[in-house]
Design an enzyme around this catalytic site. Structure first.
Site, PDB file in Angstrom:
ATOM      1  N   CYS A 385       0.833  -1.206   0.000  1.00 54.20           N
ATOM      2  CA  CYS A 385       0.000   0.000   0.000  1.00 54.20           C
ATOM      3  C   CYS A 385       0.868   1.256   0.000  1.00 54.20           C
ATOM      4  CB  CYS A 385      -0.989  -0.063   1.152  1.00 54.20           C
ATOM      5  SG  CYS A 385      -2.461   0.904   0.809  1.00 54.20           S
ATOM      6  N   HIS A 511      -3.548  -5.229   0.411  1.00 53.69           N
ATOM      7  CA  HIS A 511      -2.962  -5.737   1.659  1.00 53.69           C
ATOM      8  C   HIS A 511      -2.951  -7.268   1.656  1.00 53.69           C
ATOM      9  CE1 HIS A 511      -2.562  -1.983   3.948  1.00 53.69           C
ATOM     10  NE2 HIS A 511      -3.538  -1.576   3.157  1.00 53.69           N
ATOM     11  N   GLU A 513      -1.465  -9.241   3.480  1.00 52.87           N
ATOM     12  CA  GLU A 513      -1.355  -9.844   4.825  1.00 52.87           C
ATOM     13  C   GLU A 513      -2.694 -10.316   5.389  1.00 52.87           C
ATOM     14  OE1 GLU A 513      -0.990  -6.655   4.069  1.00 52.87           O
ATOM     15  OE2 GLU A 513      -1.486  -5.286   5.718  1.00 52.87           O
TER      16      GLU A 513
HETATM   17  N1  GLN Z   1      -2.146   6.654   2.852  1.00 53.48           N
HETATM   18  C1  GLN Z   1      -2.213   5.902   1.639  1.00 53.48           C
HETATM   19  C2  GLN Z   1      -3.567   6.010   0.977  1.00 53.48           C
HETATM   20  O1  GLN Z   1      -4.529   6.382   1.613  1.00 53.48           O
HETATM   21  C3  GLN Z   1      -1.862   4.451   1.877  1.00 53.48           C
HETATM   22  C4  GLN Z   1      -2.864   3.733   2.713  1.00 53.48           C
HETATM   23  C5  GLN Z   1      -2.333   2.460   3.297  1.00 53.48           C
HETATM   24  O2  GLN Z   1      -1.117   2.249   3.294  1.00 53.48           O
HETATM   25  N2  GLN Z   1      -3.196   1.625   3.832  1.00 53.48           N
HETATM   26  O3  GLN Z   1      -3.714   5.722  -0.177  1.00 53.48           O
END
Ligand code: GLN
Length: 543
Positions: A385, A511, A513
């Site tokens: 992310c 994600h 994970e």
């Molecule tokens: N802050 C970034 C976004 O909102 C990444 C979010 C995250 O890493 N879950 O896109």
């Protein structure tokens, strides 16, 4: 339908979630179908708006709910696929009741905690009890008995006994039995008080799970039984374990599952076969290889902030016959290092670098330094992310010669917003539950590291973000060696990037994970650990 309630006493962080998940696992292994659920007494509607420093990881379900991290334990230990119905907060209960009141649904009644709030709580327990799919609902109540906020939930449980058959409802209390060094004794009094508190509310626990750092012994168990009004066998020891995956095995030895089955009067129960799980635990404890992975994050002091990542490494480690040592590196500390001259101090012996998700500008400079180090030194890299977004910024700045490149989250004035707000996010003002959340499909290109990991073209993974790769920069970056290995087919969002001239550099917008399970490691984590292992062996060969 049978219902089990799990409460906690004396102190928080006793591992109620692991207890509930372990029980779920054991009942499943007896052939029963279970549904796990968590009630959180705080007033936030969900933990999505809470700082990971306070609350730990926000666990995202497939349907896009931002939930408590205990749901992660439930999904990792059992086969239930969870949704937003499996996590309820006081905020949600009140929101529903107040909305109904405004709609005039209560026909002139005075709205009160009892019965309106407690009725709504009970409704949400019964929601899960669909006899077509479930035999037992396991409901864990967050917090500790005695908290003011938890009272309506406990009161709702008390009422459950009035409304259901006595033998269909079971209460399990997780408590602490401390060893006091000065007295050289195990102390039962905190448990006695905690159970007294429960009984004041009208709940008599049926089983006590006693957390302790050493065997409690017969004498203390008898004392607890006598004072807490339970049988001796109903006092079950829950000692500290070297890995949480041992917990179900310990509970099975303590006969928790057979006691629950007998008390809930289940007949024709299958004998459990725990061989596969036992083998998994043995492999955690006796691996052939070891590697070091640095996780560069902002919330590293709070271990629970990256819970699912840590567990994914356990699963991927077992699949690779490897113990993964995680070095938690505070990204803020890397910030000031001039052109990563200090990096080796933190990263001297790492075989892989992971930059996890995160929000806000603080710590991003350190993440960029670490990513540059991984890219230039050929160290395997997994970006998740924000870890993808910062990899894009790093590549833009140092390879594509765009020194001002940034994500508009960090600098809205940047002349090269290589990561920018998604179009549908521009019209959103509220913060709670408004990100791109939950499952979205991704199409993987052949001949990529990602394809080798997943071995298929179509995957679905869970998301939680507002910003995205800015497709305006695709051609430039591609010409410089970036590979766009995964794309969301419906809207062309970049989901996976890789680097052409690097042993293993994969960063994902989703994600991974949240989709790792003990005997089914998440493919990218498995691939990353394998690449780190190769890196370690190569290093040894060189030196
Ligand atoms: N802050 C970034 C976004 O909102 C990444 C979010 C995250 O890493 N879950 O896109």
């Amino acid at each position: 339908m049978k219902y089990i309630f799990v409460t906690g006493g004396v102190v928080s962080s006793l591992g109620k979630g692991i207890g509930a998940a372990s029980l779920g696992f054991l009942l499943e292994s007896h052939g029963l179908r279970i549904a796990c659920q968590k009630f959180d007494p705080y007033i936030n509607v969900d933990p999505g708006t809470m700082s990971p420093f306070q609350h730990g990881e926000v666990y995202v379900t497939g349907d896009g709910a931002e939930t408590d991290l205990d749901l992660g334990h439930y999904e990792r230990f059992t086969h239930s696929d969870l949704t937003r119905d499996n996590n309820t907060t006081t905020g949600q209960i009140y929101e529903t009741v107040i909305r109904k009141e405004r709609e005039g649904k209560y026909l002139g009644e005075t709205i009160q905690v009892i019965p309106h709030i407690t009725d709504e709580i009970k409704k949400r327990i019964r929601w899960l009890g669909d006899p077509e799919r479930v035999d037992v609902v396991i409901t864990e109540i967050g917090g500790t008995v005695g908290d003011i906020e938890g009272l309506p939930f406990l009161e709702a449980i008390r009422q459950f006994w009035l409304e259901e058959n006595r033998e269909d409802v079971l209460s399990i209390h997780v408590t602490m039995v401390p060893y006091v060094k000065a007295a050289n004794e195990i102390k039962t009094k905190p448990t006695q008080h905690s159970v007294q508190k429960l009984r004041e509310i009208g709940i008599q626990p049926d089983i006590l799970l006693c957390r302790c750092d050493r065997p409690i012994g017969k004498e203390a168990r008898s004392k607890i039984a006598l004072f807490c009004n339970v049988q001796y066998e109903e006092v079950i020891e829950a000692p500290d374990v070297s890995t949480i995956y041992k917990a179900p095995l310990i509970f099975h030895e303590g006969k928790l599952d057979s006691l629950v089955i007998q008390k809930l009067k289940f007949s024709e129960i299958k004998k459990p076969n725990l061989t596969k799980w036992r083998r998994f635990v043995e492999k955690i404890e006796n691996p052939s290889y070891e590697i070091n992975i640095a996780v560069i994050g902002k919330y590293v002091e709070h271990r629970d902030a990256y819970k699912s990542i840590a567990e994914s490494f356990v699963h991927a480690g077992v699949a690779n016959d490897t113990r993964v040592h995680i070095q938690w590196v505070d990204s803020e500390k890397l910030k000031s290092s001039p052109a990563f001259s200090q990096l080796p101090e933190y990263l001297s012996d790492v075989d892989g670098i992971l930059v996890p998700g995160g929000f806000g500008e603080r710590g991003t400079q350190g993440k960029i330094e670490a990513i540059r180090f991984a890219r230039e030194q050929g160290i395997p890299y997994l970006g998740i992310c924000l870890g993808l977004q910062m990899a894009v910024v790093e590549f833009a700045r140092h390879v594509c010669q765009l020194p001002d490149a940034n994500s508009s989250e960090m600098n809205a004035e940047s002349s090269d917003k290589v990561v920018d707000l998604m179009a549908d996010q521009k019209k959103i003002f509220g913060m709670g539950g408004t990100m791109r959340l939950g499952n979205y499909p991704c199409l993987i290109c052949p001949d990529t590291k990602s394809w080798t990991a997943y071995r298929r073209e179509n995957i679905v993974e869970r998301h939680r973000h507002r910003y995205e790769f800015n497709n305006k920069y695709k051609d430039l970056m591609e010409s410089q060696g970036m590979i766009f290995a995964g794309i969301c087919p419906s809207n062309n969002l970049v989901e996976i990037i890789e680097l052409r001239d690097h042993p293993w550099f994969v960063a994902v917008q989703f994600h991974p994970e949240f989709n790792s399970r003990p005997n089914e490691p998440q493919p990218l984590f498995r691939g990353f650990v394998a690449a780190a292992l190769v890196h370690r062996q190569d290093q040894k060969y060189v030196s």
